[in-house]
Design a protein around this motif. Structure first.
Motif, PDB file in Angstrom:
ATOM      1  N   LEU A 190       0.917  -1.229   0.099  1.00 50.42           N
ATOM      2  CA  LEU A 190       0.239   0.244  -0.176  1.00 50.42           C
ATOM      3  C   LEU A 190       0.781   1.226  -0.015  1.00 50.42           C
ATOM      4  O   LEU A 190       0.457   2.205  -0.685  1.00 50.42           O
ATOM      5  CB  LEU A 190      -0.759   0.167   0.876  1.00 50.42           C
ATOM      6  N   PRO A 191       2.039   1.478   0.842  1.00 52.95           N
ATOM      7  CA  PRO A 191       2.793   2.496   0.639  1.00 52.95           C
ATOM      8  C   PRO A 191       3.294   2.949  -0.636  1.00 52.95           C
ATOM      9  O   PRO A 191       3.530   4.057  -1.275  1.00 52.95           O
ATOM     10  CB  PRO A 191       3.936   2.316   1.675  1.00 52.95           C
ATOM     11  N   GLY A 192       3.664   1.908  -1.414  1.00 49.90           N
ATOM     12  CA  GLY A 192       4.168   2.017  -2.525  1.00 49.90           C
ATOM     13  C   GLY A 192       3.332   2.683  -3.511  1.00 49.90           C
ATOM     14  O   GLY A 192       3.539   3.576  -4.556  1.00 49.90           O
ATOM     15  N   ALA A 193       1.906   2.028  -3.449  1.00 50.09           N
ATOM     16  CA  ALA A 193       0.896   2.525  -4.319  1.00 50.09           C
ATOM     17  C   ALA A 193       0.554   3.969  -4.064  1.00 50.09           C
ATOM     18  O   ALA A 193       0.436   4.679  -5.007  1.00 50.09           O
ATOM     19  CB  ALA A 193      -0.417   1.637  -4.127  1.00 50.09           C
ATOM     20  N   ILE A 194       0.540   4.411  -2.880  1.00 48.60           N
ATOM     21  CA  ILE A 194       0.335   5.673  -2.550  1.00 48.60           C
ATOM     22  C   ILE A 194       1.081   6.696  -3.012  1.00 48.60           C
ATOM     23  O   ILE A 194       1.207   7.818  -3.325  1.00 48.60           O
ATOM     24  CB  ILE A 194       0.098   6.086  -0.951  1.00 48.60           C
ATOM     25  N   ALA A 198       1.264   9.929  -5.552  1.00 49.38           N
ATOM     26  CA  ALA A 198       1.623  11.110  -5.183  1.00 49.38           C
ATOM     27  C   ALA A 198       2.943  11.663  -6.083  1.00 49.38           C
ATOM     28  O   ALA A 198       2.732  12.952  -6.525  1.00 49.38           O
ATOM     29  CB  ALA A 198       2.306  11.013  -3.685  1.00 49.38           C
ATOM     30  N   GLY A 199       3.799  10.693  -6.847  1.00 47.25           N
ATOM     31  CA  GLY A 199       4.798  11.120  -7.615  1.00 47.25           C
ATOM     32  C   GLY A 199       4.209  11.632  -8.873  1.00 47.25           C
ATOM     33  O   GLY A 199       4.630  12.368  -9.565  1.00 47.25           O
ATOM     34  N   LEU A 200       2.999  10.532  -9.396  1.00 47.58           N
ATOM     35  CA  LEU A 200       2.177  11.070 -10.720  1.00 47.58           C
ATOM     36  C   LEU A 200       1.680  12.517 -10.536  1.00 47.58           C
ATOM     37  O   LEU A 200       1.649  13.325 -11.573  1.00 47.58           O
ATOM     38  CB  LEU A 200       1.408  10.157 -11.035  1.00 47.58           C
ATOM     39  N   VAL A 201       1.093  12.816  -9.312  1.00 47.81           N
ATOM     40  CA  VAL A 201       0.519  14.360  -9.223  1.00 47.81           C
ATOM     41  C   VAL A 201       1.619  15.062  -9.424  1.00 47.81           C
ATOM     42  O   VAL A 201       1.394  16.166 -10.032  1.00 47.81           O
ATOM     43  CB  VAL A 201      -0.242  14.402  -7.708  1.00 47.81           C
ATOM     44  N   GLY A 202       2.707  14.859  -8.827  1.00 45.05           N
ATOM     45  CA  GLY A 202       3.903  15.990  -8.792  1.00 45.05           C
ATOM     46  C   GLY A 202       4.486  16.114 -10.101  1.00 45.05           C
ATOM     47  O   GLY A 202       4.677  17.103 -10.748  1.00 45.05           O
ATOM     48  N   LEU A 203       4.509  14.913 -10.809  1.00 46.21           N
ATOM     49  CA  LEU A 203       4.862  14.901 -12.159  1.00 46.21           C
ATOM     50  C   LEU A 203       3.924  15.832 -13.116  1.00 46.21           C
ATOM     51  O   LEU A 203       4.610  16.297 -14.141  1.00 46.21           O
ATOM     52  CB  LEU A 203       5.107  13.486 -12.895  1.00 46.21           C
ATOM     53  N   VAL A 238       7.198   9.088 -15.783  1.00 45.48           N
ATOM     54  CA  VAL A 238       6.221   8.054 -15.774  1.00 45.48           C
ATOM     55  C   VAL A 238       6.760   6.925 -15.033  1.00 45.48           C
ATOM     56  O   VAL A 238       6.583   6.437 -14.016  1.00 45.48           O
ATOM     57  CB  VAL A 238       5.276   7.888 -16.432  1.00 45.48           C
ATOM     58  N   GLY A 239       7.958   6.271 -15.795  1.00 46.62           N
ATOM     59  CA  GLY A 239       8.661   4.926 -15.500  1.00 46.62           C
ATOM     60  C   GLY A 239       9.396   5.399 -14.030  1.00 46.62           C
ATOM     61  O   GLY A 239       9.524   4.243 -13.136  1.00 46.62           O
ATOM     62  N   PHE A 240       9.980   6.441 -14.007  1.00 50.09           N
ATOM     63  CA  PHE A 240      10.993   6.713 -12.800  1.00 50.09           C
ATOM     64  C   PHE A 240       9.795   6.858 -11.688  1.00 50.09           C
ATOM     65  O   PHE A 240      10.220   6.135 -10.525  1.00 50.09           O
ATOM     66  CB  PHE A 240      11.434   8.053 -12.916  1.00 50.09           C
ATOM     67  N   VAL A 241       8.672   7.323 -11.808  1.00 53.03           N
ATOM     68  CA  VAL A 241       7.753   7.150 -10.689  1.00 53.03           C
ATOM     69  C   VAL A 241       7.040   5.898 -10.312  1.00 53.03           C
ATOM     70  O   VAL A 241       6.954   5.559  -9.122  1.00 53.03           O
ATOM     71  CB  VAL A 241       6.586   8.259 -10.966  1.00 53.03           C
ATOM     72  N   VAL A 242       6.680   5.281 -11.255  1.00 55.71           N
ATOM     73  CA  VAL A 242       6.366   3.841 -11.280  1.00 55.71           C
ATOM     74  C   VAL A 242       7.109   3.069 -10.170  1.00 55.71           C
ATOM     75  O   VAL A 242       6.853   2.400  -9.333  1.00 55.71           O
ATOM     76  CB  VAL A 242       5.935   3.200 -12.444  1.00 55.71           C
ATOM     77  N   TYR A 243       8.535   2.856 -10.744  1.00 56.29           N
ATOM     78  CA  TYR A 243       9.657   1.931  -9.909  1.00 56.29           C
ATOM     79  C   TYR A 243       9.945   2.787  -8.856  1.00 56.29           C
ATOM     80  O   TYR A 243       9.860   2.130  -7.715  1.00 56.29           O
ATOM     81  CB  TYR A 243      10.618   1.840 -11.047  1.00 56.29           C
ATOM     82  N   GLY A 244       9.996   3.854  -8.801  1.00 53.76           N
ATOM     83  CA  GLY A 244      10.598   4.806  -7.545  1.00 53.76           C
ATOM     84  C   GLY A 244       9.402   4.719  -6.574  1.00 53.76           C
ATOM     85  O   GLY A 244       9.966   4.593  -5.377  1.00 53.76           O
ATOM     86  N   GLY A 245       8.273   4.844  -6.940  1.00 57.41           N
ATOM     87  CA  GLY A 245       7.103   4.844  -6.031  1.00 57.41           C
ATOM     88  C   GLY A 245       7.114   3.280  -5.050  1.00 57.41           C
ATOM     89  O   GLY A 245       7.085   3.307  -3.963  1.00 57.41           O
ATOM     90  N   ALA A 246       7.238   2.210  -6.091  1.00 63.09           N
ATOM     91  CA  ALA A 246       7.385   0.847  -5.303  1.00 63.09           C
ATOM     92  C   ALA A 246       8.578   0.870  -4.489  1.00 63.09           C
ATOM     93  O   ALA A 246       8.572   0.023  -3.425  1.00 63.09           O
ATOM     94  CB  ALA A 246       7.490   0.008  -6.264  1.00 63.09           C
TER      95      ALA A 246
END
Length: 262
Positions: A190-194, A198-203, A238-246
């Motif tokens: 769950l923390p990674g999904a959130i 959050a990263g996509l909103v910032g992007l 987007v890729g950076f956020v997807v992997y970075g968020g996880a």
């Protein structure tokens, strides 16, 4: 001054922030983000364009979603939609083999995302016969993006923001669990999904401030190629956020929730 530096060092050490940076370097986060952008543009975008052409609701499809996801408006939005809107005969001119190739390459894109998640959680690669997971994830991703495109026209204001954030968090939460074969607990993901949302909103905010004027400039200077270059840069983010968020979610669980490696 020495006490301030010592306090800052202790705070940095307590946060275990260096561990997060080291893990990002170990999994080659930027390299994976570049691969994500390339596969998205080469495999996922054509698939979504074909789906958009068959859209029975006519919500604007992939082109309008892309412009909205990048936070574009005015001339920059028109420049993006002009090169991503499917031609009228895209369905009739897409052969069976073309559709098969799109599906195969789309599954490869899902496999790349799955491999990234496995590296983040230190899991061994999944067996080849579990390719159905990648295909299912791709179908759900397509449905999620289609839903986002419909929300762009059907909802406005806070209802739209709420639905978009909720469905996005649910997708990235489920997506990690599904691609990892259920080996990681739901609460740990769950923390990674959130963090991803959050990263996509910032992007999106960054894109509206930086990419929007660049698209207009590049469209004048380089034509469609310049616009595609900006889209590719955004997809890299987007890729950076997807992997970075996880990765950030795993770091949170390891050092600030469980206090031990996951």
């Amino acid at each position: 001054m020495r006490r301030v530096l010592l306090a800052a060092y202790r705070g940095w050490d307590r946060l275990k922030a260096y561990e997060l940076i080291r893990r990002g370097r170990d999994i080659e986060l930027m390299h994976r983000a570049l691969g994500f952008a390339t596969l998205s543009l080469v495999t996922l975008a054509p698939l979504l364009i074909v789906v958009a052409a068959a859209d029975p609701l006519g919500g604007g499809g992939f082109a309008s979603w892309l412009a909205d996801g990048m936070g574009l408006s005015g001339r920059s939005a028109h420049a993006v939609t002009d090169i991503t809107t499917p031609p009228p005969r895209v369905l009739s001119t897409t052969s069976v083999w073309g559709g098969v190739l799109l599906a195969v390459f789309g599954v490869a894109f899902g496999g790349s995302v799955q491999n990234g998640y496995e590296r983040i959680w230190n899991l061994p690669p999944g067996p080849w016969h579990r390719v159905w997971r990648q295909a299912t994830w791709l179908l759900v991703l397509t449905a999620y993006l289609y839903q986002e495109a419909q929300n762009h026209t059907a909802l406005h204001g806070w209802p739209r923001v709420t639905v978009s954030l909720a469905t996005g968090a649910l997708f990235f939460w489920w997506g990690q669990h599904f691609l990892l074969g259920g080996h990681i607990r739901w609460r740990d993901l769950l923390p990674g999904a959130i963090a991803t949302m959050a990263g996509l909103v910032g992007l999106r905010v960054f894109s509206s401030l930086v990419f929007m004027p660049l698209i207009v400039t590049n469209a004048v200077s380089y034509g469609a190629v310049g616009v595609v270059l900006i889209i590719e840069s955004w997809l890299t983010g987007v890729g950076f956020v997807v992997y970075g968020g996880a990765l950030f979610g795993r770091w949170i669980c390891a050092h600030h929730v469980h206090r031990k490696p996951v």
